[in-house]
Design a protein around this motif. Structure first.
Motif: not given
Length: 229
Positions: A99-101, A183-184, A114-119, A76-83
């Protein structure tokens, strides 16, 4: 046919529901969890293709949750959303298995790109059947497994993709722009420092398994080269 399954983990109800609705409008099958416990239950019940994970959760630290998710969700691709914008905090999240943030606030168009690229890369990796090798390093692209001297190196998906791209052109310079594009994504909106963070982590993991981290050479102003000797 339903699109890829995306789990949004966000304690803010407005943000969580808006993200889920935006994803559904783009053809994704989207679900929303407001707590870490709920997210873990949902993800272990049905593995998402991608998780959008906010680090500021009420019941568990987002980095801790990321680590738990990664132990049960290998692909599973995990993309972190952070402040959180300090580099070491981002590195901690990546080391935990992300995998990314994406730093808040962000544009919806950037998130979707980002989502399209990762998937897309996830699907391509599953379809691949090639082996890459250089010296005692071997990459099984189908299994997405890296080994050095027959010992497996635990790499995050983006680290594996970077290493595969460099090894596939061993002895040649791969520009920073090419690495980010391949890669991205060619539509990458984020900081190029993301590449440096991943390269640093990759060198560290190679060294931990006996490989020379200097095999990945930096060519300032140009890019990187994987040395064959």
């Amino acid at each position: 046919m339903a699109g890829p399954y995306v789990l949004v983990v966000e304690d803010d109800e407005v943000i969580g529901t808006e993200l889920a609705e935006a994803l559904a409008a783009q053809g994704y099958e989207a679900d929303w969890a407001a707590t870490g416990g709920d997210a873990l239950d949902r993800a272990t019940g049905r593995a998402p293709d991608l998780i959008l994970l906010d680090l500021g959760l009420p019941d568990v630290d987002g980095v801790t949750l990321c680590r738990r998710l990664r132990t049960v969700l290998r692909d599973t691709v995990i993309v972190v959303l952070t402040a959180r914008t300090r580099e070491f905090e981002v590195v901690v999240a990546l080391d935990a298995g992300a995998d990314d943030y994406l730093t808040k606030p962000f544009r919806l168009t950037e998130l979707m790109a980002r989502l399209r690229a990762h998937l897309r890369r996830r699907g391509a990796a599953r379809a691949g059947e090639r082996l890459l090798s250089s010296g005692r390093l071997t990459l099984d692209l189908a299994a997405r497994r890296a080994t050095y001297a027959d010992t497996e190196i635990a790499l995050r998906p983006k680290e594996f993709d970077l290493l595969a791209r460099l090894v596939s052109s061993a002895g040649e310079v791969v520009t920073r722009e090419d690495l980010i594009d391949q890669v991205w994504d060619v539509n990458w909106f984020g900081p190029t420092k993301t590449l440096d963070v991943h390269i640093s982590a990759l060198r560290r993991k190679l060294a931990q398994h006996g490989a020379d981290p200097g095999n990945i050479t930096t060519l300032r102003g140009r890019g990187y080269r994987y040395e064959t000797g």
